[in-house]
Scaffold this motif. Structure first.
Motif, mmCIF file in Angstrom:
data_model
loop_
_atom_site.group_PDB
_atom_site.id
_atom_site.type_symbol
_atom_site.label_atom_id
_atom_site.label_comp_id
_atom_site.label_asym_id
_atom_site.label_seq_id
_atom_site.Cartn_x
_atom_site.Cartn_y
_atom_site.Cartn_z
ATOM 1 N N GLY A 13 0.819 -1.209 0.000
ATOM 2 C CA GLY A 13 0.000 0.000 0.000
ATOM 3 C C GLY A 13 0.851 1.257 0.000
ATOM 4 O O GLY A 13 0.533 2.229 -0.704
ATOM 5 N N GLN A 14 1.909 1.254 0.781
ATOM 6 C CA GLN A 14 2.803 2.406 0.823
ATOM 7 C C GLN A 14 3.495 2.617 -0.526
ATOM 8 O O GLN A 14 3.633 3.743 -1.005
ATOM 9 C CB GLN A 14 3.841 2.227 1.934
ATOM 10 C CG GLN A 14 3.262 2.285 3.339
ATOM 11 C CD GLN A 14 4.273 1.873 4.393
ATOM 12 O OE1 GLN A 14 5.033 0.922 4.203
ATOM 13 N NE2 GLN A 14 4.264 2.586 5.510
ATOM 14 N N VAL A 15 3.911 1.513 -1.138
ATOM 15 C CA VAL A 15 4.574 1.609 -2.443
ATOM 16 C C VAL A 15 3.603 2.098 -3.506
ATOM 17 O O VAL A 15 3.958 2.901 -4.377
ATOM 18 C CB VAL A 15 5.174 0.249 -2.827
ATOM 19 C CG1 VAL A 15 5.635 0.247 -4.280
ATOM 20 C CG2 VAL A 15 6.343 -0.087 -1.918
ATOM 21 N N SER A 16 2.376 1.640 -3.438
ATOM 22 C CA SER A 16 1.369 2.085 -4.392
ATOM 23 C C SER A 16 1.236 3.600 -4.370
ATOM 24 O O SER A 16 1.180 4.251 -5.422
ATOM 25 C CB SER A 16 0.020 1.432 -4.063
ATOM 26 O OG SER A 16 -1.011 1.976 -4.845
ATOM 27 N N THR A 17 1.214 4.182 -3.175
ATOM 28 C CA THR A 17 1.100 5.631 -3.041
ATOM 29 C C THR A 17 2.348 6.332 -3.561
ATOM 30 O O THR A 17 2.259 7.338 -4.278
ATOM 31 C CB THR A 17 0.876 6.007 -1.572
ATOM 32 O OG1 THR A 17 -0.335 5.385 -1.112
ATOM 33 C CG2 THR A 17 0.770 7.512 -1.399
ATOM 34 N N ARG A 18 3.533 5.805 -3.239
ATOM 35 C CA ARG A 18 4.784 6.463 -3.636
ATOM 36 C C ARG A 18 5.030 6.389 -5.131
ATOM 37 O O ARG A 18 5.502 7.346 -5.731
ATOM 38 C CB ARG A 18 5.957 5.827 -2.892
ATOM 39 C CG ARG A 18 5.958 6.098 -1.404
ATOM 40 C CD ARG A 18 7.335 5.989 -0.846
ATOM 41 N NE ARG A 18 7.360 6.268 0.584
ATOM 42 C CZ ARG A 18 8.441 6.624 1.253
ATOM 43 N NH1 ARG A 18 9.584 6.730 0.618
ATOM 44 N NH2 ARG A 18 8.392 6.860 2.538
ATOM 45 N N VAL A 19 4.731 5.249 -5.727
ATOM 46 C CA VAL A 19 5.057 5.043 -7.140
ATOM 47 C C VAL A 19 3.931 5.527 -8.051
ATOM 48 O O VAL A 19 4.169 5.904 -9.198
ATOM 49 C CB VAL A 19 5.366 3.558 -7.401
ATOM 50 C CG1 VAL A 19 5.682 3.307 -8.864
ATOM 51 C CG2 VAL A 19 6.539 3.109 -6.536
ATOM 52 N N GLY A 20 2.704 5.540 -7.540
ATOM 53 C CA GLY A 20 1.592 6.000 -8.345
ATOM 54 C C GLY A 20 0.980 4.931 -9.218
ATOM 55 O O GLY A 20 0.479 5.228 -10.317
ATOM 56 N N VAL A 21 1.023 3.673 -8.776
ATOM 57 C CA VAL A 21 0.358 2.595 -9.485
ATOM 58 C C VAL A 21 -0.573 1.888 -8.517
ATOM 59 O O VAL A 21 -0.421 2.004 -7.299
ATOM 60 C CB VAL A 21 1.360 1.585 -10.095
ATOM 61 C CG1 VAL A 21 2.253 2.269 -11.111
ATOM 62 C CG2 VAL A 21 2.195 0.921 -9.009
ATOM 63 N N THR A 22 -1.498 1.128 -9.031
ATOM 64 C CA THR A 22 -2.471 0.475 -8.161
ATOM 65 C C THR A 22 -1.851 -0.730 -7.448
ATOM 66 O O THR A 22 -0.870 -1.319 -7.917
ATOM 67 C CB THR A 22 -3.689 -0.004 -8.971
ATOM 68 O OG1 THR A 22 -3.265 -1.016 -9.892
ATOM 69 C CG2 THR A 22 -4.316 1.156 -9.735
#
Length: 267
Positions: A13-22
């Motif tokens: 979830g954190q990576v999704s927010t940082r990278v901008g992918v689902t």
């Protein structure tokens, strides 16, 4: 630059927010082995490291420029992959796509203009093609009167793709028909005769280049040719009484096809 201390051990979830992918995309990339989280907690949860995040950023960049996932994997993992060559090929595809989009944009501009103006010819072109009697204000008047009809939309869509040469061919066909109508009337052609039937069908075919015209609609046009002062004056300038004679040809033709001219409507 990525801060290793700040990015080691990130959840999906954190990576999704940082990278901008689902999250769904991250799970898919994990399943196909394109970008897997490197750490695992004692409880079995997968966590991303700074290196994982750097790879994800590169994947996002390559995906945004149009590379497919298999090609991205090769660019990232295959030491023999010609990365500059792959990027140049993608640049060529992007340039071709831009060219297609520019053509589409130009086509949309013409379609918008056609719906708003009707006739995509300059005043000079209109005079040269349609003759000195043509009034360049007529298309605007027609749009004001008929702009919300199906026929106007059909006319506009055809007009958007029509060249001055094509308009000239239509104008020549109309001129030829009107000349032949005058000569047929002069020669005593009667309603319902083979010559009359051919002229009526020819009229419907030519005027269907503007929008599809049914026989009932043609009857309505015939009425207008006779009743409208401007139309009547135009036809009668070719031969006195031509407007009424041509309306009679159209009505007789309609009756032969099971249409009552008295009740015909614009349909």
């Amino acid at each position: 630059m990525l801060d290793v201390a700040d990015t080691d051990g990130l959840t999906v979830g954190q990576v999704s927010t940082r990278v901008g992918v689902t999250v769904r995309a991250l799970h898919h990339w994990d399943e196909i082995g394109l970008a897997r989280p490197s750490l695992r907690t004692a409880a079995g949860y997968r966590l991303y490291t700074a290196a994982d995040l750097e790879r994800l950023h590169r994947i996002v960049v390559y995906r945004e420029i149009g590379l497919g996932l298999d090609r991205i994997r090769a660019v990232l993992d295959d030491s023999a992959e010609d990365v500059p060559g792959a990027l140049r090929a993608q640049r060529t595809q992007v340039a071709e796509r831009i060219d297609r989009l520019q053509q589409l944009s130009a086509g949309l501009d013409r379609m918008i203009d056609a719906h708003e103006r009707g006739l995509l010819l300059t005043a000079e072109q209109q005079a040269a093609i349609l003759g000195p009697q043509w009034n360049p204000d007529w298309p605007a008047e027609a749009r004001q009167r008929y702009g919300d009809t199906t026929q106007w939309r059909q006319y506009a869509e055809r007009s958007a793709s029509r060249s001055p040469e094509e308009w000239q061919a239509i104008a020549d066909a109309v001129t030829g028909l009107e000349r032949d109508l005058g000569e047929a009337m002069e020669a005593g052609v009667t309603p319902g005769s083979p010559e009359a039937e051919q002229l009526v069908e020819r009229h419907r075919e030519i005027f269907s280049s503007y929008f599809p015209i049914t026989r009932q609609m043609q009857v309505c046009l015939g009425r207008r040719f006779e009743a409208d002062p401007a139309f009547a004056a135009h036809y009668d300038s070719i031969r006195a009484g031509l407007a009424t004679w041509f309306r009679e040809l159209i009505d007789t033709h309609a009756v032969a096809h099971g249409i009552d001219p008295e009740t015909a409507t614009w349909q």
